[in-house]
Design an enzyme around this catalytic site. Structure first.
Site, PDB file in Angstrom:
ATOM      1  N   SER A  24      18.720  -4.685  22.885  1.00 11.30           N
ATOM      2  CA  SER A  24      19.367  -3.568  22.178  1.00 11.30           C
ATOM      3  C   SER A  24      18.596  -3.167  20.927  1.00 11.30           C
ATOM      4  O   SER A  24      19.048  -2.327  20.158  1.00 11.30           O
ATOM      5  CB  SER A  24      20.803  -3.946  21.804  1.00 11.30           C
ATOM      6  OG  SER A  24      20.808  -5.054  20.938  1.00 11.30           O
ATOM      7  N   ASN A 111      28.726 -11.889  16.389  1.00 16.05           N
ATOM      8  CA  ASN A 111      29.896 -11.052  16.686  1.00 16.05           C
ATOM      9  C   ASN A 111      30.488 -10.435  15.416  1.00 16.05           C
ATOM     10  O   ASN A 111      30.783  -9.242  15.374  1.00 16.05           O
ATOM     11  CB  ASN A 111      30.957 -11.861  17.430  1.00 16.05           C
ATOM     12  CG  ASN A 111      30.459 -12.323  18.790  1.00 16.05           C
ATOM     13  OD1 ASN A 111      29.397 -11.892  19.240  1.00 16.05           O
ATOM     14  ND2 ASN A 111      31.203 -13.204  19.429  1.00 16.05           N
ATOM     15  N   THR A 156      42.205  39.479  19.048  1.00 15.20           N
ATOM     16  CA  THR A 156      42.919  38.532  19.899  1.00 15.20           C
ATOM     17  C   THR A 156      42.491  38.908  21.306  1.00 15.20           C
ATOM     18  O   THR A 156      42.222  40.088  21.581  1.00 15.20           O
ATOM     19  CB  THR A 156      44.456  38.639  19.769  1.00 15.20           C
ATOM     20  OG1 THR A 156      44.850  39.959  20.129  1.00 15.20           O
ATOM     21  CG2 THR A 156      44.931  38.359  18.347  1.00 15.20           C
ATOM     22  N   HIS A 157      42.382  37.914  22.177  1.00 18.39           N
ATOM     23  CA  HIS A 157      41.889  38.150  23.548  1.00 18.39           C
ATOM     24  C   HIS A 157      40.508  38.807  23.533  1.00 18.39           C
ATOM     25  O   HIS A 157      40.157  39.527  24.453  1.00 18.39           O
ATOM     26  CB  HIS A 157      42.855  39.009  24.360  1.00 18.39           C
ATOM     27  CG  HIS A 157      44.282  38.568  24.263  1.00 18.39           C
ATOM     28  ND1 HIS A 157      44.841  37.637  25.097  1.00 18.39           N
ATOM     29  CD2 HIS A 157      45.259  38.895  23.365  1.00 18.39           C
ATOM     30  CE1 HIS A 157      46.107  37.432  24.755  1.00 18.39           C
ATOM     31  NE2 HIS A 157      46.383  38.171  23.695  1.00 18.39           N
ATOM     32  N   SER A 278      11.416  35.737  22.661  1.00 12.56           N
ATOM     33  CA  SER A 278      11.235  35.383  24.067  1.00 12.56           C
ATOM     34  C   SER A 278       9.749  35.444  24.373  1.00 12.56           C
ATOM     35  O   SER A 278       9.025  36.272  23.824  1.00 12.56           O
ATOM     36  CB  SER A 278      11.996  36.378  24.940  1.00 12.56           C
ATOM     37  OG  SER A 278      11.420  36.440  26.227  1.00 12.56           O
ATOM     38  N   LYS A 284      13.366  40.616  22.201  1.00  9.08           N
ATOM     39  CA  LYS A 284      14.467  39.673  22.051  1.00  9.08           C
ATOM     40  C   LYS A 284      14.534  39.012  20.675  1.00  9.08           C
ATOM     41  O   LYS A 284      13.524  38.695  20.065  1.00  9.08           O
ATOM     42  CB  LYS A 284      14.377  38.569  23.116  1.00  9.08           C
ATOM     43  CG  LYS A 284      14.616  39.032  24.523  1.00  9.08           C
ATOM     44  CD  LYS A 284      15.988  39.649  24.764  1.00  9.08           C
ATOM     45  CE  LYS A 284      17.114  38.658  24.623  1.00  9.08           C
ATOM     46  NZ  LYS A 284      17.224  37.772  25.796  1.00  9.08           N
ATOM     47  N   GLU A 291      23.503  28.688  19.616  1.00  4.88           N
ATOM     48  CA  GLU A 291      23.741  28.186  20.981  1.00  4.88           C
ATOM     49  C   GLU A 291      23.607  26.666  21.030  1.00  4.88           C
ATOM     50  O   GLU A 291      24.364  25.985  21.731  1.00  4.88           O
ATOM     51  CB  GLU A 291      22.759  28.838  21.951  1.00  4.88           C
ATOM     52  CG  GLU A 291      23.035  30.323  22.127  1.00  4.88           C
ATOM     53  CD  GLU A 291      21.904  31.016  22.878  1.00  4.88           C
ATOM     54  OE1 GLU A 291      22.108  31.389  24.032  1.00  4.88           O
ATOM     55  OE2 GLU A 291      20.805  31.171  22.313  1.00  4.88           O
ATOM     56  N   TYR A 318      35.100 -10.678  21.813  1.00  2.00           N
ATOM     57  CA  TYR A 318      33.855  -9.948  22.048  1.00  2.00           C
ATOM     58  C   TYR A 318      33.438  -9.995  23.515  1.00  2.00           C
ATOM     59  O   TYR A 318      33.485 -11.038  24.145  1.00  2.00           O
ATOM     60  CB  TYR A 318      32.729 -10.538  21.177  1.00  2.00           C
ATOM     61  CG  TYR A 318      31.405  -9.833  21.380  1.00  2.00           C
ATOM     62  CD1 TYR A 318      31.107  -8.660  20.690  1.00  2.00           C
ATOM     63  CD2 TYR A 318      30.463 -10.308  22.305  1.00  2.00           C
ATOM     64  CE1 TYR A 318      29.901  -7.997  20.903  1.00  2.00           C
ATOM     65  CE2 TYR A 318      29.265  -9.645  22.514  1.00  2.00           C
ATOM     66  CZ  TYR A 318      28.994  -8.496  21.811  1.00  2.00           C
ATOM     67  OH  TYR A 318      27.812  -7.829  22.020  1.00  2.00           O
ATOM     68  N   GLN A 323      28.152  -3.890  23.159  1.00  4.37           N
ATOM     69  CA  GLN A 323      26.820  -3.522  22.692  1.00  4.37           C
ATOM     70  C   GLN A 323      26.528  -2.046  23.000  1.00  4.37           C
ATOM     71  O   GLN A 323      25.681  -1.436  22.356  1.00  4.37           O
ATOM     72  CB  GLN A 323      25.781  -4.431  23.352  1.00  4.37           C
ATOM     73  CG  GLN A 323      24.361  -4.114  22.974  1.00  4.37           C
ATOM     74  CD  GLN A 323      23.408  -5.222  23.377  1.00  4.37           C
ATOM     75  OE1 GLN A 323      23.373  -6.273  22.763  1.00  4.37           O
ATOM     76  NE2 GLN A 323      22.647  -4.997  24.441  1.00  4.37           N
ATOM     77  N   LYS A 326      26.900   1.654  20.400  1.00  2.00           N
ATOM     78  CA  LYS A 326      26.111   2.246  19.316  1.00  2.00           C
ATOM     79  C   LYS A 326      25.310   3.485  19.686  1.00  2.00           C
ATOM     80  O   LYS A 326      25.286   4.458  18.931  1.00  2.00           O
ATOM     81  CB  LYS A 326      25.160   1.191  18.742  1.00  2.00           C
ATOM     82  CG  LYS A 326      25.887   0.089  18.007  1.00  2.00           C
ATOM     83  CD  LYS A 326      24.942  -1.021  17.613  1.00  2.00           C
ATOM     84  CE  LYS A 326      25.604  -2.361  17.702  1.00  2.00           C
ATOM     85  NZ  LYS A 326      26.004  -2.761  19.072  1.00  2.00           N
TER      86      LYS A 326
END
Ligand code: ARG
Length: 461
Positions: A24, A111, A156-157, A278, A284, A291, A318, A323, A326
């Site tokens: 790890s 641990n 709205t919508h 682009s 563009k 995004e 444990y 492990q 993380k």
């Protein structure tokens, strides 16, 4: 050679694939600063309690400082055969100071060590995130003050609903970020207890002082149950939940930026600093940062789900499954931090097209509610009747292909004879926002006051 940490019981080396699945260090090396801080606190406590000599404690602390600077400088040789950060540090300590290094692990286990390190790490992450969110709020509030009276369409919508101000819209995200910060603060408060000294699971027979190590590491107190201390990861799950909610808020805002900057909509423009081009279409201007903020949400929600699933079937105490707590969490926190900073950058960068916003705000009969409200207020009409009358007026305007304020008074009076030219004044988008003075409403004077209050509050923090 068998493993030097538990070689007494073993004679053979692990299989290569065993080593591969077990290792790890690529992930938990990021805990090095916390691991070393916790080891220093532990060694100082062992010495204060007379469990190791002051001289050994001094050498251990010196050795740990050397390791901290080696890792900081990038000269530390991380060994995969040593599995994780804890054993890498301890093994190097042995090279540096000799047999005294072996006394550091008295009355503790990996641990409680890893639980302590990760709590410290998550606590640091929360503090960093809080600072980043405060800067995000500051950026939003300052732009909100600047645009307290800039009229834009409220939706709205995704259909034009009523005019609002751009400042009001930005302040909505200040509120969301404030609740996000509150959730992180709650998580921080609950996680701030020390597992150190819980040892493997049962506590220890040595006369340790858990309150002292807790205090040295900035924890409020030691955790009360040694089994709980080594075996729960709710502190990560809770922080990831707060992160996921925060990421969802950022994603919604990012989506709005994508919509606003689309040439089809054109309410907001981002400068070259926050757009990309682009490789084939020269015209563009893509809102890639927005995004990507929207997409990073996937990582955060994914990490939350993954850890809930890892934990849900684990008996106490444990298990090595833990492990896996993380990597996803670290990636998620990294993604969130980047997302907050990118949004802050875009907030400071974005330029609303005020003329277009104003035009769009009046589109789609957005002030129809204002006419209905005028009928209620001036003619004392019940709101439902006013709604009906206004609906007929809107239908007439739509049939004639004109905006509400362009409809001749006579045409309105043909539907409701008591309408006067006063009503027409209520139909401009400026009049509409100006009239929304109820608490929390979009009136420019409300927005300016709220933006100022936020800026003042944020400055004091
Ligand atoms: N690398 C381990 C982890 O992250 C440390 C704890 C190992 N403990 C054990 N009993 N094998 O969870």
């Amino acid at each position: 050679m068998s493993n030097k940490m538990w070689g007494g019981r073993f004679t053979e080396r692990p299989d290569a694939i065993m080593e591969e699945i077990n290792v790890s260090i690529d992930v938990d090396r990021h805990l090095y600063a916390q691991d070393i801080a916790a080891s220093k606190a532990h060694a100082a406590m062992l010495s204060a309690q007379g469990i190791i000599t002051a001289n050994d404690a001094k050498n251990i602390a010196k050795g740990l400082d050397t390791i901290l600077s080696e890792i900081g400088k990038g000269t530390f040789d991380f060994k995969r055969a040593l599995e994780d950060i804890h054993m890498n540090v301890e093994s190097r300590l042995g090279e540096l100071i000799g047999p005294a290094a072996g006394r550091l692990h008295t009355a503790r286990s990996r641990n409680d060590q890893v639980a302590t390190d990760f709590r410290l790490f998550v606590r640091d992450t929360i503090d960093d995130t809080d600072r980043a969110l405060a800067l995000f709020q500051q950026a939003l509030a300052s732009r909100a003050l600047e645009h307290a009276a800039t009229v834009m369409p409220g939706f709205t919508h995704l259909q034009t609903a009523q005019p609002v101000t751009f400042g009001h819209h930005l302040l909505a995200y200040v509120e969301m970020a404030s609740r996000d910060r509150g959730r992180f603060a709650d998580a921080r408060q609950r996680l701030n207890e020390s597992p150190l000294g819980a040892a493997a699971l049962a506590g220890t027979s040595f006369p340790i002082d858990r309150a002292a190590t807790a205090k040295a590491l900035g924890f409020d107190r030691p955790m009360a149950n040694s089994l709980d201390a080594v075996s729960d990861r709710d502190f990560v799950i809770e922080t990831l939940s707060a992160a996921a909610i925060c990421a969802v808020h950022l994603s919604r805002f990012a989506e709005e930026i994508v919509i606003w900057t689309s040439p089809l909509v054109g309410l907001v423009r981002l400068s070259d600093k926050f757009t990309t081009g682009s490789s084939i279409m020269p015209q563009k201007r893509n809102p890639d940062a927005a995004e990507l903020v929207r997409a990073k949400t996937g990582r955060v929600i994914g990490a939350l789900n993954a850890l809930l699933i890892v934990m849900k079937g684990l008996p106490l105490a444990y298990q090595k499954d833990m492990q896996e707590d993380k990597q996803g969490a670290m990636e998620a926190f990294g993604a969130l931090s980047l997302a907050v900073r990118a949004m802050t950058g875009m907030v400071l960068d974005m330029a609303p097209d005020e003329a277009r916003m104003k035009l769009a705000a009046g589109d789609g009969y957005a002030t129809a509610t204002d006419l209905a409200d005028w009928l209620v207020r001036t003619l004392k009409m019940p709101f439902r009747d006013a709604h009906h009358v206004t609906g007929r007026i809107v239908a007439k305007a739509a049939g004639d292909g004109v905006a509400l304020h362009e409809l001749p008074l006579k045409a309105m009076q043909a539907i409701e004879p008591k309408i006067t030219k006063d009503a027409l004044a209520a139909l401009s988008v400026e009049a509409s926002v100006k009239s929304r003075t109820s608490f929390g409403g979009t009136a420019p004077k409300n927005v300016a006051a709220q933006a100022k209050a936020w800026l003042k509050r944020l400055e004091k923090e």
